[in-house]
Design an enzyme around this catalytic site. Structure first.
Site, PDB file in Angstrom:
ATOM      1  CD  GLU A  66      -3.179   1.233   2.099  1.00  0.00           C
ATOM      2  OE1 GLU A  66      -3.546   2.192   2.323  1.00  0.00           O
ATOM      3  OE2 GLU A  66      -3.709  -0.094   2.556  1.00  0.00           O
ATOM      4  CD  GLU A  91       1.524   8.304   4.761  1.00  0.00           C
ATOM      5  OE1 GLU A  91       1.936   9.617   4.718  1.00  0.00           O
ATOM      6  OE2 GLU A  91       0.675   7.861   4.266  1.00  0.00           O
ATOM      7  CG  ASP A 118       9.153   9.070  -2.395  1.00  0.00           C
ATOM      8  OD1 ASP A 118       8.471   8.167  -2.909  1.00  0.00           O
ATOM      9  OD2 ASP A 118       9.089  10.174  -2.722  1.00  0.00           O
ATOM     10  CG  ASP A 140      -1.287  15.712  -2.199  1.00  0.00           C
ATOM     11  OD1 ASP A 140      -2.204  16.418  -2.624  1.00  0.00           O
ATOM     12  OD2 ASP A 140      -0.910  16.428  -1.021  1.00  0.00           O
ATOM     13  CG  ASP A 176     -12.109  12.993  -2.809  1.00  0.00           C
ATOM     14  OD1 ASP A 176     -10.888  12.623  -3.070  1.00  0.00           O
ATOM     15  OD2 ASP A 176     -12.347  13.879  -2.171  1.00  0.00           O
ATOM     16  CB  THR A 211     -10.099   5.279   4.646  1.00  0.00           C
ATOM     17  OG1 THR A 211     -10.439   6.397   3.503  1.00  0.00           O
ATOM     18  CG2 THR A 211      -9.585   4.163   4.008  1.00  0.00           C
ATOM     19  CE1 TYR A 213      -6.264  12.009   4.204  1.00  0.00           C
ATOM     20  CE2 TYR A 213      -5.840   9.723   4.626  1.00  0.00           C
ATOM     21  CZ  TYR A 213      -5.557  11.083   4.835  1.00  0.00           C
ATOM     22  OH  TYR A 213      -4.262  11.453   5.601  1.00  0.00           O
ATOM     23  CD  GLU A 214     -15.369   5.171   1.612  1.00  0.00           C
ATOM     24  OE1 GLU A 214     -15.675   4.662   0.377  1.00  0.00           O
ATOM     25  OE2 GLU A 214     -15.350   4.778   2.644  1.00  0.00           O
TER      26      GLU A 214
END
Length: 232
Positions: A66, A91, A118, A140, A176, A211, A213-214
């Site tokens: 991920e 992350e 990264d 992002d 999104d 999540t 963010y969702e």
């Protein structure tokens, strides 16, 4: 910024445009970064040493990756759902790393490893055809046109992922931002080695846990899109 915070930040091998630190970590989070992260961190990345997934997990199990796991909700969910797999999360944001470490400790998760930097620096060191699935979830969006080159889903990074992914494996992408969906379609069409599996959907995959963010996107009235890319 504390010394423990610094330990979670990877060396900058290339330009990196996102944040690495947010608000100061709580004492419990600093403990996790200082004590648990060294045990779960993918070794050798800062020294540019080859990454051996079998050595990370003790056997030749399938490995999922991920990229940008945020707070780690999805990554921890997949690790619990598939204890026979090995999962690696990337992350660079130290606060997100601390959140995932808390989920790992509370859930007793044993099949997860972390690269707190990264993702590209890790991907370059992984063996060819060593990853069975990749997740790129709500990255992002870099909405300004002059910043679109910073978006992770691009031809250059797709080529890097194509090398480490097994034939027929999936790259799951969620966003999104409608413009990012169109951007993704253009990059995939012009890249070699990937094809879209059907149309993008507003419905997530069956094993999707949701999540934060969702949740923010839905609360703001934005409609997420979920795309599946197949490695040819």
């Amino acid at each position: 910024m504390t010394g423990s915070d610094d330990e979670a930040a990877a060396p900058r091998f290339r330009n990196f445009y996102g944040r690495r630190h947010g608000k100061a970590l709580r004492p419990s989070q600093r403990r996790l970064v200082a004590e648990l992260l060294p045990r779960l961190r993918v070794p050798g990345v800062s020294d540019r040493l080859p990454v051996d997934p079998a050595a990370l997990f003790g056997d030749a199990r399938p490995v999922w990756l991920e990229i940008g796991f945020g707070g780690g909700e999805h990554l921890a969910h997949q690790a619990r759902l598939h204890p026979d797999l090995g999962l690696i999360g990337c992350e660079p944001f130290v606060n997100g790393v601390a959140m995932l470490l808390n989920r790992i400790e509370r859930g007793g998760i044993a099949n997860l490893r972390i690269h707190p930097g990264d993702a590209r620096d890790l991907i370059e060191l992984m063996p060819a055809e060593s990853v069975s699935r990749v997740f790129l979830l709500y990255p992002d969006p870099w909405p300004k046109a002059r910043h679109h080159r910073r978006r992770f889903l691009c031809r250059e990074n797709l080529a890097m992922l194509h090398r480490i992914m097994r034939p027929g494996s999936e790259l799951r992408f969620a966003t999104d931002i409608p413009d990012y969906v169109e951007h993704a379609r253009r990059e995939v069409a012009e890249a070699e080695g990937f094809a879209l599996a059907g149309e993008d959907s507003a419905d997530p995959w069956p094993d999707w846990p949701g999540t934060r963010y969702e949740a923010k996107a839905l609360a703001a009235g934005r409609v997420p899109a979920y795309l599946t890319l197949l490695r040819r």
